[in-house]
Design an enzyme around this catalytic site. Structure first.
Site, PDB file in Angstrom:
ATOM      1  N   LYS A 146      14.178 -16.206  26.472  1.00 59.16           N
ATOM      2  CA  LYS A 146      13.812 -15.466  25.105  1.00 59.16           C
ATOM      3  C   LYS A 146      13.678 -16.744  24.165  1.00 59.16           C
ATOM      4  CE  LYS A 146      13.619 -11.246  26.249  1.00 59.16           C
ATOM      5  NZ  LYS A 146      12.090 -10.354  26.090  1.00 59.16           N
TER       6      LYS A 146
HETATM    7  C1  LIG Z   1      18.341 -10.184  29.974  1.00 64.88           C
HETATM    8  C2  LIG Z   1      16.579 -10.066  29.986  1.00 64.88           C
HETATM    9  N1  LIG Z   1      15.950  -9.728  29.031  1.00 64.88           N
HETATM   10  C3  LIG Z   1      14.657  -9.537  29.076  1.00 64.88           C
HETATM   11  C4  LIG Z   1      13.986  -9.751  30.282  1.00 64.88           C
HETATM   12  C5  LIG Z   1      12.374  -9.269  30.421  1.00 64.88           C
HETATM   13  O1  LIG Z   1      11.789 -10.347  29.784  1.00 64.88           O
HETATM   14  P1  LIG Z   1      10.415  -9.771  28.929  1.00 64.88           P
HETATM   15  O2  LIG Z   1      11.067  -9.037  27.909  1.00 64.88           O
HETATM   16  O3  LIG Z   1       9.704 -11.036  28.788  1.00 64.88           O
HETATM   17  O4  LIG Z   1       9.757  -8.814  29.955  1.00 64.88           O
HETATM   18  C6  LIG Z   1      14.617 -10.080  31.327  1.00 64.88           C
HETATM   19  C7  LIG Z   1      13.936 -10.018  32.521  1.00 64.88           C
HETATM   20  O5  LIG Z   1      14.531 -10.388  33.500  1.00 64.88           O
HETATM   21  C8  LIG Z   1      16.029 -10.065  31.013  1.00 64.88           C
HETATM   22  O6  LIG Z   1      16.865 -10.231  32.160  1.00 64.88           O
END
Ligand SMILES: Cc1ncc(COP(=O)(O)O)c(C=O)c1O
Length: 472
Positions: free
Chosen positions: A54
């Site tokens: 992120k």
């Molecule tokens: C902790 C976490 N946050 C978010 C995401 C998802 O990513 P996105 O929001 O880009 O789809 C994941 C994906 O595996 C994740 O494990």
């Protein structure tokens, strides 16, 4: 502009320059253990400065907001986030002089909340068990704060710079790191920023590359209705702006149990500490890799580190209480197995059923408590909202006979304490000292109600069997 004194050195100008360029590592041990012939590799996003994928969208969204004037010097950022996006935003905000307020649900692991506070952010925790349009929901609270503070809300679920970040960075990295030979990309989806951004880039380079989403059972991406699950950060109960199903070749639903057990399996056998959502993605990637050709290269996206989940996925007690792991084979489950087989496993009432119906059900089945569960089986633990108890109902009806025709959720008591199907019987006995019955969980789902009578019957049957053996 970079300080000329850094020229020729490996010193990054700021932590922001360390975002991205994460390594890809082969999962050699898992491949051996699983009999996988192709190359199965993991994109290790935990090596980003904030410890997750992120950081990438956080940087991209803030830079875009600065460019288009949504974020002014000294401004405030408000975002509903389960933690990782918050860390990314907090890091970028620290470097660029912004304040951060994060709103999240009480489903989030407590250490994630402490982490955000450590970066100097303000954290507001909202209940998970409310509808998105409830004023208490984390979406509603974030909306209100954004307006009150005149803040910038990146809104990762709707912000095109979220998938863009992955299209500009993660996708090209994967292409380069596999020398353009990647054949399959597997990732969990939450906002869908990572999978959509990566898919856009990789498909533009080679439309034959297969993009596979891993999704928690119950989430809408794999056809669920948005029912609750325990894996954090992935799956949704709505479709975010970056959801582009045309880019996906397959979507694989994975249970909480398989996600958590795979996270432990990878951490122990590869020495790569991954969390529940990483476990979910790897579980899907193992299935993909088993069906792949020997020359294929399957890369699984690991979004963050298992360090954020030490009190859950890696805590034996927590795992055992949900029935994900067993402390012993012949434990609470043995009592259930020995019980009169004619008793239907999970008897329950829906919150909207009438108290009189609950009483009928208890009478017909000769039980004194019923859990109150939303929807239909198989239930998630989070769908249990309370319990009705014979004794309490009797008192309530004695005081007001009208209670008989009220819905169960107006007359129910608190939830029964939970115990895992593989937990020790001693524990059940201890818990039954202060509660008339326990709700037994298996694989994170309610399995049955365990009462004092069940345990007593089991003890007397096993004692009789032992005596019989002694005498014989
Ligand atoms: C902790 C976490 N946050 C978010 C995401 C998802 O990513 P996105 O929001 O880009 O789809 C994941 C994906 O595996 C994740 O494990």
């Amino acid at each position: 502009m970079t300080d000329p004194r850094l020229e020729g050195t490996d010193i990054a100008d700021s932590v922001l320059d360390l975002i991205g360029d994460t390594p890809v590592v082969r999962m050699k041990r898992i491949s051996e253990l699983e009999g996988i012939d192709c190359v199965l590799a993991l994109k290790a996003e935990s090596t980003n400065p904030g410890g997750s994928s992120k950081d990438r969208p956080a940087l991209e969204m803030i830079l875009a907001a600065e460019r288009d004037g949504q974020l002014k010097p000294g401004g405030t950022i408000v975002e509903p986030t389960s933690g990782n996006t918050g860390v990314g935003l907090a890091i970028v905000a620290a470097q660029r002089g912004y304040k951060c307020v994060f709103v999240m649900t009480d489903k989030v692991a407590p250490e994630k909340i402490s982490l955000l506070k450590a970066y100097g952010a303000e954290v507001i925790v909202c209940p998970v068990a409310v509808e998105p349009d409830d004023p208490q929901s984390y979406y509603s609270v974030a909306e209100r704060l954004t307006n009150e503070l005149g803040a910038f809300r990146p809104n990762q679920y709707d912000n095109p710079h979220n998938p863009k970040a992955h299209e500009l960075t993660t996708g090209p990295e994967l292409w380069q790191q596999t020398a353009g030979r990647i054949t399959h990309f597997v990732a969990g989806a939450g906002t869908c920023g990572s999978i959509t951004g990566v898919a856009r880039y990789l498909k533009s380079m080679n439309p034959d590359i297969k993009i596979i989403a891993a999704d928690p059972e119950g989430s809408v991406f794999s056809g669920g209705s948005g029912r609750p699950y325990l894996v954090e950060g992935v799956g949704e109960d709505f479709f975010p702006a970056a959801w582009e199903p045309d880019l996906l070749d397959d979507i694989i639903a994975i249970s909480d149990e398989e996600s958590f057990l795979t996270a432990r399996y990878v951490s122990e056998s590869e020495g790569i500490l991954i969390g529940g959502s990483g476990g979910m993605a790897v579980a899907a990637a193992i299935k993909v890799a088993k069906a792949a050709d020997p020359d294929d290269i399957v890369v699984v996206f690991n979004p963050d580190s298992g360090r954020g989940y030490l009190s859950r996925v890696f805590d034996d007690d927590w795992m055992a209480n949900f029935g994900f792991i067993r402390e012993c084979e012949q434990c609470v489950g043995a009592v259930l197995d020995a019980r009169n087989a004619s008793i239907e496993n999970l008897l329950y009432v829906n919150p909207a059923q009438l108290v009189s119906e609950a009483i009928d059900l208890m009478r017909t089945n000769g039980v004194s408590q019923l859990p109150v569960c939303k929807n239909t089986p198989p239930f998630a633990a989070a769908e249990v909202s309370g319990a009705v108890d014979e004794l309490e109902l009797m008192e309530a009806i004695h005081g007001d006979p009208g209670v008989l025709s009220t819905p169960v959720d107006k007359a129910m008591g608190p939830k029964l304490p939970t115990i895992g199907v593989g937990q020790k019987l001693e524990r059940a006995v201890e818990m039954l000292e202060s509660a008339p019955a326990l709700l037994v969980l298996s694989g994170g789902r309610p399995l049955s109600v365990l009462t004092r009578t069940d345990v007593l019957t089991y003890f007397s049957a096993t004692a009789a069997a032992l005596n019989g053996a002694d005498n014989g």
